[in-house]
Structures are given as structure tokens and as C-alpha cells.
Write a protein that holds these residues in place. Sequence first.
Motif, PDB file in Angstrom:
ATOM      1  N   UNK A  98       0.841  -1.197   0.000  1.00  0.00           N
ATOM      2  CA  UNK A  98       0.000   0.000   0.000  1.00  0.00           C
ATOM      3  C   UNK A  98       0.880   1.252   0.000  1.00  0.00           C
ATOM      4  N   UNK A  99       0.688   2.147   0.964  1.00  0.00           N
ATOM      5  CA  UNK A  99       1.373   3.443   0.921  1.00  0.00           C
ATOM      6  C   UNK A  99       2.679   3.462   1.721  1.00  0.00           C
ATOM      7  N   UNK A 100       3.128   2.304   2.210  1.00  0.00           N
ATOM      8  CA  UNK A 100       4.467   2.197   2.760  1.00  0.00           C
ATOM      9  C   UNK A 100       4.633   2.464   4.241  1.00  0.00           C
ATOM     10  N   UNK A 101       3.540   2.459   5.005  1.00  0.00           N
ATOM     11  CA  UNK A 101       3.673   2.745   6.434  1.00  0.00           C
ATOM     12  C   UNK A 101       4.347   1.599   7.191  1.00  0.00           C
ATOM     13  N   UNK A 102       3.952   0.366   6.918  1.00  0.00           N
ATOM     14  CA  UNK A 102       4.648  -0.771   7.528  1.00  0.00           C
ATOM     15  C   UNK A 102       6.053  -0.897   6.949  1.00  0.00           C
ATOM     16  N   UNK A 103       6.209  -0.574   5.695  1.00  0.00           N
ATOM     17  CA  UNK A 103       7.513  -0.636   5.034  1.00  0.00           C
ATOM     18  C   UNK A 103       8.551   0.179   5.793  1.00  0.00           C
ATOM     19  N   UNK A 104       8.169   1.373   6.196  1.00  0.00           N
ATOM     20  CA  UNK A 104       9.090   2.242   6.926  1.00  0.00           C
ATOM     21  C   UNK A 104       9.549   1.582   8.224  1.00  0.00           C
ATOM     22  N   UNK A 105       8.640   0.939   8.905  1.00  0.00           N
ATOM     23  CA  UNK A 105       8.998   0.292  10.165  1.00  0.00           C
ATOM     24  C   UNK A 105       9.898  -0.922   9.944  1.00  0.00           C
ATOM     25  N   UNK A 106       9.603  -1.695   8.893  1.00  0.00           N
ATOM     26  CA  UNK A 106      10.444  -2.853   8.588  1.00  0.00           C
ATOM     27  C   UNK A 106      11.865  -2.428   8.241  1.00  0.00           C
ATOM     28  N   UNK A 107      12.009  -1.276   7.640  1.00  0.00           N
ATOM     29  CA  UNK A 107      13.338  -0.805   7.237  1.00  0.00           C
ATOM     30  C   UNK A 107      14.266  -0.640   8.433  1.00  0.00           C
ATOM     31  N   UNK A 108      13.702  -0.383   9.602  1.00  0.00           N
ATOM     32  CA  UNK A 108      14.522  -0.225  10.793  1.00  0.00           C
ATOM     33  C   UNK A 108      15.069  -1.525  11.348  1.00  0.00           C
ATOM     34  N   UNK A 109      14.538  -2.658  10.859  1.00  0.00           N
ATOM     35  CA  UNK A 109      14.972  -3.972  11.352  1.00  0.00           C
ATOM     36  C   UNK A 109      15.643  -4.813  10.265  1.00  0.00           C
ATOM     37  N   UNK A 110      15.779  -4.262   9.059  1.00  0.00           N
ATOM     38  CA  UNK A 110      16.264  -5.054   7.931  1.00  0.00           C
ATOM     39  C   UNK A 110      17.372  -4.315   7.181  1.00  0.00           C
ATOM     40  N   UNK A 111      18.328  -5.094   6.651  1.00  0.00           N
ATOM     41  CA  UNK A 111      19.359  -4.492   5.813  1.00  0.00           C
ATOM     42  C   UNK A 111      18.761  -3.979   4.509  1.00  0.00           C
ATOM     43  N   UNK A 112      17.846  -4.756   3.932  1.00  0.00           N
ATOM     44  CA  UNK A 112      17.190  -4.355   2.691  1.00  0.00           C
ATOM     45  C   UNK A 112      15.728  -4.779   2.739  1.00  0.00           C
ATOM     46  N   UNK A 113      14.851  -3.931   2.205  1.00  0.00           N
ATOM     47  CA  UNK A 113      13.424  -4.227   2.125  1.00  0.00           C
ATOM     48  C   UNK A 113      12.961  -4.009   0.689  1.00  0.00           C
ATOM     49  N   UNK A 114      12.327  -5.026   0.127  1.00  0.00           N
ATOM     50  CA  UNK A 114      11.663  -4.906  -1.161  1.00  0.00           C
ATOM     51  C   UNK A 114      10.165  -4.934  -0.908  1.00  0.00           C
ATOM     52  N   UNK A 115       9.476  -3.863  -1.281  1.00  0.00           N
ATOM     53  CA  UNK A 115       8.034  -3.770  -1.112  1.00  0.00           C
ATOM     54  C   UNK A 115       7.391  -3.598  -2.475  1.00  0.00           C
ATOM     55  N   UNK A 116       6.154  -4.054  -2.599  1.00  0.00           N
ATOM     56  CA  UNK A 116       5.482  -3.910  -3.883  1.00  0.00           C
ATOM     57  C   UNK A 116       3.982  -3.771  -3.688  1.00  0.00           C
TER      58      UNK A 116
END
Length: 208
Positions: free
Chosen positions: A55-73
Motif C-alpha cells: 500500500x502506501x508504505x507505512x509498515x515498510x518504513x517500520x520494517x526498514x529499521x529492522x532489515x538491511x534491505x526491504x523490497x516492497x510492492x
Amino acid sequence: MTRPKTPDAYFDAMYRGTEDPWALAERWYERRKYDLTVAALPRPRYRRAFEPGCSVGELTRRLAGRCDDVLACDRVGSAVDTARRRTRDLANVEVRRMLLPEEWPEGTFDLIVLSELLYYLDGTTFDRLLERTLTSLEPGGTLVTVHWDHPVPEHLTTGSGVAERLAERPGLALLADHREEDFVLQVHRGPRPDGRPAPSVAAGEGLV
């Protein structure tokens, strides 16, 4: 889950005229749910995460703090544009427009998060997406699912229904099962090559 998957027109209509139709960045319910999702991750750090239906990346932002790389779609172009804008300050995040499960990223992931996604899929598509998910999940990797648990006309099942389907899947080990009146959050571990169970978080810290 016998009805066809939710039509593309539904998602296009939801995003028409508003960049965040579910107010994911504003509602306390959503922000709390995202924080609980990230808090439930059993490892302190992940190498590479995949978040379909971002969706609009709100969970994506949080995952980025725990991951070296995040691929979202996401399948909706305007949602992808918004997610890219909201994560543009995060060098470890990439957001793509993809139609799943027909399209799928290359490589493997030690974390895959399926948030508010599986209840849109009919039985056949659910199975195809889950199969691709487990093929891409590294041995012993973490699979997180979190879904709204109230009936919705456009949803083909509920969070509890998703949990029942996942319980039927051999090889997945349930590590956490958090249920509230409104949603179901589960954490699974993928199959390990040696067949041994993964230690609990406390055991991994030498507390047990």
C-alpha cells in the motif's frame, strides 16, 4: 474461499482521489498494529525482507529499521508512487509495482510479511501465492501474516480464516499467535534443512 479474487477495479477505485484510502498513516489502530507486527519479529535483524501489498508504505518504513534491505510492492500505481515518496529517505528500501503472484521477485528472503493481503485471494490464487512465498523464504526464515478479522464484502475470508489455511500447510512452525477482536497476527518459521525446531527468542539469548 470459492469466489474469484477481488477485481482490480476495486483497488483502483479505492485509491482514486485519495493517496491513503484506509488512513494508514493517521489511525491509531493502524499505527499500533504495525508496531505490534514489527515487535513480534523473533530476530533482532534481517538480511532481506519482502513485503507484498505494501500500500502506501507505512509498515515498510517500520520494517526498514529492522532489515538491511526491504523490497516492497503493490499492484496499484498510485500506491507505489506514495510508498516511494514516503520511503525516499530510506536507502535500504525499494518499492516496485508488481502483479502477484504472476510476477515475483528473484532471489530469497529471510523475512516475508503478508499484511492485509491474503483475504483478497480466492483459493487457487491463495495457494499459488503461498507456494511462491515459501519457495522464496530461506530455510528457517520468518513469515509474518496479519489480517483484519471482521467480515467485509470485498474480502473472501477473515484473519481467522487465513490462520486456518496456514495451519494446514506442512512445514510451517507457528511461533506466535496474537489475536484481538479486530485482527490476527501470526509469526511462522519456515522449514529448516535439518528439521530441528528453532530455539525460542529467550533460548537464543541463553535465558532458558
